[in-house]
Design an enzyme around this catalytic site. Structure first.
Site, PDB file in Angstrom:
ATOM      1  N   HIS A  25      55.381  43.403  17.005  1.00  0.00           N
ATOM      2  CA  HIS A  25      55.384  44.431  15.951  1.00  0.00           C
ATOM      3  C   HIS A  25      56.326  45.575  16.311  1.00  0.00           C
ATOM      4  O   HIS A  25      57.117  46.033  15.477  1.00  0.00           O
ATOM      5  CB  HIS A  25      53.972  44.965  15.739  1.00  0.00           C
ATOM      6  CG  HIS A  25      53.915  46.227  14.944  1.00  0.00           C
ATOM      7  ND1 HIS A  25      54.088  46.268  13.583  1.00  0.00           N
ATOM      8  CD2 HIS A  25      53.714  47.519  15.332  1.00  0.00           C
ATOM      9  CE1 HIS A  25      53.998  47.510  13.156  1.00  0.00           C
ATOM     10  NE2 HIS A  25      53.761  48.288  14.188  1.00  0.00           N
ATOM     11  N   SER A  65      57.529  43.472  10.013  1.00  0.00           N
ATOM     12  CA  SER A  65      57.000  42.553  11.022  1.00  0.00           C
ATOM     13  C   SER A  65      55.814  41.759  10.482  1.00  0.00           C
ATOM     14  O   SER A  65      55.117  41.095  11.240  1.00  0.00           O
ATOM     15  CB  SER A  65      56.571  43.323  12.276  1.00  0.00           C
ATOM     16  OG  SER A  65      55.546  44.264  11.977  1.00  0.00           O
TER      17      SER A  65
END
Length: 519
Positions: free
Chosen positions: A341, A405
């Protein structure tokens, strides 16, 4: 560094020390929604601080005096004195709000003089607390016992109210904030250190090897200090495979949905062999890359850092970043922020100058802010840095890390399902966020530069600070503009910069004229 994913539902004791007693006051997971976010952490911090402060003040009231009842404000002021000897003199800042103009000033000065107090500074200004009143700021060298006598004397005058300015060491610790980048060593508080150990719904809860691996990588962050190189993590074949799955999947969407700034930097990271689906990049390499582009650097974090600490880091262009990888059984989902992420979502945007300035402004706004203000700034961060959209020509593109993400949410955000609203900090700061599934509302910024200016205006109107700060990139320090000399120094620096810009514009203008003449 907020993945906006599923949070812990576990229970663990949260002990706070009040006086000599440890009291089980709150469990952060009692208040944690399904989606762990910076916003939920900020809300929990506010609740925890209120409870701890209430207990703390109750204990102090028992200690201070039995002669008369002290107000909460008076207890907080007296807590700044050493406990050992109430006759030891200490420098303290006091604010007296007066409603009869400045007619009460002589009386206040006389009370201080009578109790052997030494006044080192006096300042007056119109009060923001009450209409048609003044605040008198006094810096006084006095003992605790003598100040108690002053409080008794002031009580006899209805037109005077005593306030304090808590400093470092008082409970109202929101006033303290890091002044130098090295102070971020004190801004590493993690609300949930090892999620796999605490949450039985976590993908890695029953995986002993994964839990040990997470602890091993988290320990790197706990040991890290300012000035050190970021330690290398030797990622396993399984971790690298998980990274590759997400990398390839997200890459198929970025060309369609990601903003141009993100795509440009992503390509550059690939060209410089920092990004690749075949290996996980090292945080040190990314940090060096960002430093060259915008002055941002990365700092290892053990997990989801407290909202106040995380936002304060942004003021120094430091992004607190995790190094561990989500569990391999769930490559498309992580219950808390992980390096996939952080790297795929946040890093490319931090290399954009306009976005870097915008992020830093949110960080600077948080310094010295009250808990309620931290909640609002965290919400703004959530709907911009994590889940923000921006206009690009006639299209809407994603720049938020939580979108860039997340395969599912990126497509959802730019579908016809959610509601898109122009970014306005006043509205964004109080927008309820979705903690169960995808967001149903997203905010669209006209540009990062305009969003930055909107944040600055929001701070001026809504963040109730008694000081202004600037970031000095040469010393990597936050400077409070508290004296005329500091303001003059800043003006001189700006004059020099404006002169350089003016000369550059003149050169460009002459070059343009010469070019037109040749044509």
């Amino acid at each position: 560094m907020d993945s906006g994913e599923e949070s812990s539902k576990s229970k663990k004791n949260n002990m706070e020390k009040v006086g000599e007693k440890e009291i089980d006051i709150l469990d952060e997971n009692d208040f944690a929604p399904r989606r762990r976010s910076l916003v939920s952490c900020a809300k929990f911090e506010t609740l925890r601080n209120k409870v701890v402060q209430s207990l703390w003040i109750t204990e102090l009231k028992k200690e201070e005096t039995k002669n008369f009842t002290l107000s909460e404000e008076e207890v907080l002021i007296l807590s700044l004195f050493p406990k050992e000897n109430p006759n030891v003199e200490t420098v303290i800042n006091l604010v007296f709000s007066v409603t009869n103009g400045l007619l009460s000033l002589p009386f206040i000065l006389k009370c201080i003089e009578k109790q052997n107090g030494r006044i080192e500074h006096v300042e007056t200004r119109p009060s923001k607390r009450m209409q048609f009143s003044f605040d008198i700021l006094l810096k006084v060298f006095i003992s605790k016992n003598n100040l108690l006598d002053i409080i008794k004397s002031i009580r006899s005058i209805d037109d005077i109210v005593l306030h304090g300015i808590p400093g470092k060491g008082s409970f109202l610790g929101g006033i303290w904030f890091p002044k130098h980048i090295s102070d971020l060593d004190q801004c590493t508080h993690v609300l949930s250190k090892f999620e796999p150990d605490l949450d039985n719904s976590h993908p890695g809860f029953n995986d002993i090897s994964y839990r040990a691996r997470r602890k091993e990588i988290a320990d790197i962050a706990f040991r890290y200090k300012y000035g050190q190189a970021i330690p290398t993590v030797k990622y396993t074949e399984e971790e690298t495979k998980t990274w590759g799955i997400v990398f390839k999947k997200m890459s198929t969407l970025h060309s369609k949905y990601a903003c141009s700034s993100y795509r440009t930097v992503f390509r550059l990271l690939e060209e410089e062999c920092i990004f690749s689906p075949s290996f996980i990049p090292q945080m040190q390499d990314i940090s060096i890359f960002l430093k060259k582009k915008t002055g941002f650097t990365l700092r290892p974090a053990a997990g989801l850092v407290s909202a106040r600490d995380f936002l304060a880091s942004l003021a120094f262009r430091v992004f607190q970043c995790t190094q561990y990888v989500r569990h391999s059984c769930s490559p498309d989902h992580s219950p808390e922020p992980d390096c996939i992420h952080e790297f795929l979502g946040h890093v490319p945007m931090l290399a954009d100058p306009s976005f870097a300035r915008f992020s830093q402004e949110i960080g600077i706004a948080s310094l010295g802010a009250a808990d309620a203000e931290i909640e609002k700034l965290s919400t703004i961060y959530w709907f911009t840095v994590e889940f923000g959209l921006c206009k690009e020509n006639n299209d809407v593109k994603a720049y938020g890390a939580g979108l860039l993400s997340s395969y599912g949410e990126l497509q959802h955000a730019l579908s016809e399902k959610p509601k898109l609203i122009p970014f306005e900090p006043d509205i964004t700061a109080i927008q309820p966020y979705q903690d169960l599934t995808y967001q149903d509302v997203y905010f669209v910024a006209e540009s990062f530069d305009e969003a930055k200016d909107q944040i600055i205006n929001y701070v001026e109107q809504h963040i109730n600070r008694k000081f202004e700060v600037i970031y000095d990139p040469f010393t990597e320090s936050v400077v409070e503009l508290e004296s005329l000399q500091l303001l003059e120094n800043r003006v001189e620096a700006m004059k020099s910069e404006l002169s350089t810009l003016s000369n550059a514009l003149s050169h460009l203008d002459r070059s343009k004229k010469l070019e037109n003449k040749c044509l």
